[in-house]
Design an enzyme around this catalytic site. Sequence first.
Site, PDB file in Angstrom:
ATOM      1  N   ASP A   1      -0.022  -0.134  -2.620  1.00  0.00           N
ATOM      2  CA  ASP A   1       0.633  -0.059  -1.317  1.00  0.00           C
ATOM      3  C   ASP A   1       1.220   1.342  -1.195  1.00  0.00           C
ATOM      4  OD1 ASP A   1       1.597  -0.588   1.182  1.00  0.00           O
ATOM      5  OD2 ASP A   1       2.600  -2.457   0.674  1.00  0.00           O
TER       6      ASP A   1
HETATM    7  C1  NOJ Z   1       2.942  -0.601   3.751  1.00  0.00           C
HETATM    8  C2  NOJ Z   1       2.673  -2.053   3.977  1.00  0.00           C
HETATM    9  O1  NOJ Z   1       3.357  -2.840   3.023  1.00  0.00           O
HETATM   10  C3  NOJ Z   1       1.202  -2.396   3.920  1.00  0.00           C
HETATM   11  O2  NOJ Z   1       1.034  -3.733   4.251  1.00  0.00           O
HETATM   12  C4  NOJ Z   1       0.430  -1.490   4.819  1.00  0.00           C
HETATM   13  O3  NOJ Z   1      -0.920  -1.862   4.852  1.00  0.00           O
HETATM   14  C5  NOJ Z   1       0.611  -0.067   4.342  1.00  0.00           C
HETATM   15  N1  NOJ Z   1       2.015   0.282   4.431  1.00  0.00           N
HETATM   16  C6  NOJ Z   1      -0.225   0.928   5.131  1.00  0.00           C
HETATM   17  O4  NOJ Z   1       0.276   1.089   6.394  1.00  0.00           O
END
Ligand code: NOJ
Length: 759
Positions: free
Chosen positions: A297
Amino acid sequence: MNNILNISLKGLLSAILFLLSFSISYSQKKSSNDSIDYKVESLLKKMTLEEKVGQMNQYNGFWDVTGPTPKEGNAKQKYEHLKKGLVGSVLNVEGTTNVRKLQEIVVKESRLGIPLLFGFDVIHGHKTLSPIPLGESASWDLAAIEKSARAAAVEASAVGINWTFAPMVDISRDARWGRVMEGAGEDPYLGSKIGIARVHGFQGEDLSAPTSIVACAKHFAGYGFVEAGREYNSVDVGTSTLYNIILPSFKAAVDNGVGTVMNAFNILNGVPSTGNKFLLREILKSKWGFKGFVVSDWGSIGEMVDHGFAKNIKETAEIAANAGSDMDMESYAYITYLKQLVEEGKVDAKVIDDAVRRILRIKFKLGLFDNPYKYCDTKREQEIINHPDRASVLEMAKKSIVLLKNENNLLPLNINQQNIAVIGSLANDKNSPLGNWRFGAKDSSAISFLEGLNKYTTNYKYAKGTDLTTGKTVFPLELNINETDTSQFAEAVNLAKNSGVVLMVLGEHGFQSGEGRSRTKLGLPGVQQQLLEAVYKVNKNIVLVLMNGRPLALPWAAEHVPSIVEAWQLGTETGDAIAQVLFGDYNPSGKLPITFPRSVGQCPIFYNHYHTGRASAKSKDEVFYSHYTDESVSPLYPFGYGLSYTKFQYSNLTIDASDAMHIKVKATITNTGKREGEEVAQLYIHQKVASVVRPVKELKGFQKFSLSPNESKEITFTLTDAELGFYNNEGKYVVEPGEFDVMIGTNSQEGLMGTFTRK
Ligand code: NOJ
């Protein structure tokens, strides 16, 4: 006799043909996979270690940011890395022109020209928005949910995106957590089915089709169980919860071909998910045989320093790569240190090869090597964007609405209803109903509640009563979360006083749920509760339309307000969908995919809890039993709950357990009301005694169908070992013979009960 022969010959022939076609398509698939593997290996042989590490590196594009802003000066470095083939993927870049620009850099200028993956959070539609995922999940309509994800993929692929960071398959039981809006609710069975539908919808039949995009099951694992519902908090769960509640929806996505999986930000039982070998190598890649790749993430590799799991960023790269995280989103850890770590012998070259193989395989499957610009057709982009499939989005929005209360059949409204008052700032809001996660859509592009109402009647007057936003900007937020101003009440109350019916549109702003939006209060934000009570004092004929991204605790409304409609954030077609429900052109059929609490103190509250040793009082004055001294333990609205404008009666529960492998449970459902309507019949089981105690109820089947007035339908559920077993504390799936309770009902609390013995 001849006839019989004829029929059985025909049957035999068609069986042979079926087997033949199956084996041809199987061998075609196999040979295409073999040839992809061959291509991957050939390419891998040509790559330098630096280029391999480059494939494991993902950068945020320069247009949109969904996490902490990248450091100054990064843009230049990113550009240089693109040219050298040191970037495997970018996120947050969209539009065929932008995508083509970046793709051309790597394809034309880098040594091997390996095309980029373009990732984006396509969560509930792209330009045209369907309801937030929690809302869609309330439809319990898997075909509609798959269709909605398909429509999102068609739009996203038309604007250059080939990878979505969805579905979020995190199960969550805590309404305080803002991201419940992004998932399918609290139940692993429903959540798995919905996750599968979404994966199929995004990826289509075949990843190489021009409208297919790769899906990503996230966040692996445990993110929905952050302590106290506080975003990014730690997760500490027992093995039973991990195996039976958290992991099944991920396994279902993997079994159904999801191309990628995303790490979770949280630590799980003391080990960050991003550096969790047990999760990634043992379970995901080994036990489940996952062949796709794992992306971190945003910054979650680097955050292992903050967790206290690694000394520095270099060590995070070592831990994450060895644990099985294949691609680094925005930590700059892999690109900075991975080559050095291999040279120092801290990360085996085989680990790198395995990760790169997985990433390249997805790129080959998408057909990017045949045509890196296949998602860059500007003509198609215009066609799709200018002709969105709004009819399906409207259908999905209507299916997502849940009727929570309807005393004295106040709803549906009569088209000739005079003197309607509309109150609440959300009624006139074109932005909030889009919900969170809507980067691809235009701000304020939803049909507002009032615009929807206008199509039925203009015989109404409107007063805001309060403001949920300052009206200044959309993002960053300018919410009036702590609004105390009641100066607009008088106008609203006066209006209500002289009206036949009051439609109050209250709830949360679309940006009050989603990532980073945990709440400790689950009531109506600002002064909306006071407004509701002030209006009720002068006119009790209230239809409360709720817009919210999470369960709200509204015991006063549930007790006093005659009609309550749960309308979540329904996306682009919000106003039309609600109006059609209010005026009865659509009979609501949604059921809650998550429990609504009475009070925040009950959280986490969920239907599939365990029996305590002291579930009830033995006498009136008893105190030593499982309860609250100041609140009931029961939910405000249970999981699976939702009303219709008609009534359904359940009868004739029969159980045939003679074949232990196929236990049949049947019931008859009759529409005893005056309208046609759709019902979701739900089947729950409970094993009475087992080596690991079983929840009081577990959903193991559901069927949605439509019945005309007086029409009956017998439905059958077949229970096999896939439904009757559970994961024991060693993570082994076991089926234990014994006695079961079974219920077929209209929600998790009401239904026909029976028992059977599984031999
Ligand atoms: C953080 C989020 O937790 C995740 O779900 C998301 O896909 C990413 N950022 C990218 O934007």
